[in-house]
Design a protein around this motif. Structure first.
Motif, PDB file in Angstrom:
ATOM      1  N   VAL A  78      11.348 -12.361  15.753  1.00 44.79           N
ATOM      2  CA  VAL A  78      11.235 -11.456  14.795  1.00 44.79           C
ATOM      3  C   VAL A  78       9.555 -11.333  14.265  1.00 44.79           C
ATOM      4  N   GLY A  79       9.160 -10.383  14.223  1.00 46.38           N
ATOM      5  CA  GLY A  79       7.657 -10.419  13.859  1.00 46.38           C
ATOM      6  C   GLY A  79       6.954  -9.002  13.442  1.00 46.38           C
ATOM      7  N   PRO A  80       5.754  -9.002  13.534  1.00 47.47           N
ATOM      8  CA  PRO A  80       5.223  -7.879  13.007  1.00 47.47           C
ATOM      9  C   PRO A  80       5.563  -6.577  13.728  1.00 47.47           C
ATOM     10  N   GLY A  81       5.854  -5.505  13.018  1.00 39.76           N
ATOM     11  CA  GLY A  81       6.363  -4.106  13.478  1.00 39.76           C
ATOM     12  C   GLY A  81       7.795  -4.113  13.563  1.00 39.76           C
ATOM     13  N   ASP A  82       8.705  -5.256  13.316  1.00 41.15           N
ATOM     14  CA  ASP A  82      10.007  -5.240  13.302  1.00 41.15           C
ATOM     15  C   ASP A  82      10.464  -5.040  12.069  1.00 41.15           C
ATOM     16  N   GLU A  83      11.953  -4.686  11.862  1.00 41.00           N
ATOM     17  CA  GLU A  83      12.416  -4.563  10.639  1.00 41.00           C
ATOM     18  C   GLU A  83      13.894  -5.289  10.396  1.00 41.00           C
ATOM     19  N   VAL A  84      13.926  -5.892   9.361  1.00 40.51           N
ATOM     20  CA  VAL A  84      15.352  -6.606   8.985  1.00 40.51           C
ATOM     21  C   VAL A  84      15.683  -6.069   7.821  1.00 40.51           C
ATOM     22  N   ILE A  92      14.795 -13.879  -4.170  1.00 45.48           N
ATOM     23  CA  ILE A  92      13.554 -13.419  -3.589  1.00 45.48           C
ATOM     24  C   ILE A  92      13.593 -14.069  -2.068  1.00 45.48           C
ATOM     25  N   ALA A  93      13.932 -15.214  -2.016  1.00 45.00           N
ATOM     26  CA  ALA A  93      13.772 -15.908  -0.875  1.00 45.00           C
ATOM     27  C   ALA A  93      14.326 -15.078   0.433  1.00 45.00           C
ATOM     28  N   THR A  94      15.101 -14.431   0.354  1.00 46.74           N
ATOM     29  CA  THR A  94      15.695 -13.793   1.571  1.00 46.74           C
ATOM     30  C   THR A  94      14.696 -12.665   2.025  1.00 46.74           C
ATOM     31  N   ALA A  95      14.118 -12.219   1.104  1.00 46.87           N
ATOM     32  CA  ALA A  95      13.114 -11.014   1.334  1.00 46.87           C
ATOM     33  C   ALA A  95      11.679 -11.872   2.003  1.00 46.87           C
ATOM     34  N   GLU A  96      11.378 -12.901   1.182  1.00 45.92           N
ATOM     35  CA  GLU A  96      10.240 -13.615   1.493  1.00 45.92           C
ATOM     36  C   GLU A  96      10.338 -14.142   3.004  1.00 45.92           C
ATOM     37  N   ALA A  97      11.246 -14.632   3.584  1.00 41.88           N
ATOM     38  CA  ALA A  97      11.503 -15.102   4.816  1.00 41.88           C
ATOM     39  C   ALA A  97      11.338 -14.087   5.814  1.00 41.88           C
ATOM     40  N   ILE A  98      11.726 -12.781   5.476  1.00 44.09           N
ATOM     41  CA  ILE A  98      11.266 -11.797   6.234  1.00 44.09           C
ATOM     42  C   ILE A  98      10.030 -11.153   6.500  1.00 44.09           C
ATOM     43  N   THR A  99       9.183 -11.217   5.288  1.00 38.90           N
ATOM     44  CA  THR A  99       8.007 -10.809   5.353  1.00 38.90           C
ATOM     45  C   THR A  99       6.979 -11.902   5.890  1.00 38.90           C
ATOM     46  N   ARG A 100       7.452 -13.146   5.806  1.00 40.03           N
ATOM     47  CA  ARG A 100       6.648 -14.243   6.552  1.00 40.03           C
ATOM     48  C   ARG A 100       6.502 -14.266   7.920  1.00 40.03           C
TER      49      ARG A 100
END
Ligand SMILES: *Cc1c(COP(=O)(O)O)cnc(C)c1O
Length: 374
Positions: A78-84, A92-100
């Motif tokens: 999963v990386g740039p351009g993807d959505e989770v 907030i950790a759940t969202a941080e893991a995605i944006t990172r």
């Protein structure tokens, strides 16, 4: 007996530690004498034991629960351009893991019964960029995973479970963490299984995914100085693994004690119209990381309980989509009504395996007394 002058904490880590002090001292001594402080046999043994606790699969221990999520997403490329897709009412950790990873978090509202992801609203937030659905077993209550998995399968998406609050909870007998492609756990001290610092783990039936997590947690290498990709430094300390190995055999009994205490609260608060209780999805067995109710006049109730010496918490007071840091995602008040209404009414009551049942009943009595319904 509990009196006004006693302070009842929201959780009490000391009670658990003093019961295990000798075993923990021995484990720490063993590590000191081994001279191995990162990885090693203790970590490998813990990985096997934790996978067995989860009923099978393979486990990769990592530095913390946030990295468990992040490294799982990385392992899934999963990386740039993807959505989770995840929920707004989580840590907030759940969202941080995605944006990172460079991906974008997309929120979906939750079910009022469990505050877990609402499968009926999932379809409308999916886009051609969606790669992963990331539900959270909040407070130790499993989400309605069957409907989520059905949709994920139909759309060719991976389901990754945030099981940081739910070690040992089950859905139709299957432990959480084994329901999607991977389950992510935290061993932060206050979790149902907590260590003496930070720790985390990924569990999966996919040995290739776990192999990738193992590579990514260790600077992207399989061999000492051969790096295939850039990873991170997120290994579980040997000392933490040794402590977790002392605690893990007790986890089932601790979860049972949590369930008994949650049941005592539920019975004692039943029929009180000012209080709504969560209702676990049928077929699921929660592990009650937190005991959360929704209450009228929540803030006044909190103050009254504080006067009685009873500590309470709010998990979590501001949904992620309304946090300053996520303003750029463009959501305002009203975007996720169930999560927002919950934030106004939720209160977490003291719960830990060692809290006496009579204290639980007394706290429930104080809640009833606040509403004049003693
Ligand atoms: C604790 C927690 C995490 C993060 O775990 P850490 O070990 O603190 O990094 C992630 N998600 C949820 C829901 C949590 O409660």
């Amino acid at each position: 007996m509990t009196s006004r002058s006693d302070h009842i904490p929201l959780i009490d880590l000391g009670a658990q530690l003093s019961n295990l002090k000798d075993e923990i001292d021995d484990a720490i001594k063993r590590v000191l004498e081994s001279g191995v402080f990162v990885g090693g046999e203790e970590v490998a043994a813990f990985e096997e034991e934790f996978a067995a606790f989860c009923g099978g699969g393979v486990c990769a221990a990592v530095g913390n629960g946030t990295d468990a999520l992040y490294l799982t997403l990385r392992a899934l490329e999963v990386g740039p351009g993807d959505e989770v897709v995840t929920v707004p009412n989580t840590f907030i950790a759940t969202a941080e893991a995605i944006t990172r990873t460079g991906a974008r978090p997309v929120f979906v509202d939750v079910m009022p019964q469990t505050f877990g992801m609402d499968p009926n609203q999932l379809q409308e937030v999916l886009s051609p960029s969606t790669r992963v659905i990331l539900p959270v077993h909040l407070y130790g209550l499993p989400v309605a995973i069957d409907s989520i998995k059905e949709l994920a399968a139909a759309e060719g998406l991976a389901v990754v479970e945030d099981a940081a609050q739910a070690h040992g909870a089950t859905v139709d007998g299957t432990p959480v963490g084994r329901l999607g492609v991977a389950g992510c756990f935290s061993f932060y001290p206050a979790k149902n299984l907590g260590t003496l610092g930070d720790g985390g783990a990924v569990v999966s039936d996919d040995a290739v995914l776990i192999e990738r997590v193992r590579m990514l947690r260790n600077h992207g290498r399989r061999e000492k100085y051969l790096h295939e990709v850039e990873g991170v430094n997120s290994r579980l300390d040997t000392l933490q693994a040794a402590v977790l190995r002392v605690k893990l055999p007790h986890l089932r009994a601790w979860n049972t004690a949590r369930r008994d205490r949650a049941q005592a609260y539920r019975e004692a608060l039943e029929g009180l119209p000012m209080v709504q209780q969560l209702r676990p999805v049928p077929g699921t067995e929660p592990v009650w990381h937190l005991f959360v109710i929704q209450a009228d006049k929540r803030d006044a109730l909190r103050a009254a309980l504080a006067d009685d010496g009873i500590a309470t918490g709010i998990h979590y007071p501001v949904p992620l989509h309304l946090q300053p840091v996520y303003a750029s995602l463009g959501f305002g008040p009203g975007a996720f009504p169930v999560a927002e209404a919950a934030a106004e009414r939720i209160i977490s009551l003291p719960l830990y395996p060692e809290i006496p049942l009579e204290t639980v009943r007394w706290i429930a009595e104080r809640v009833r007394a606040f509403y004049g319904k003693a």
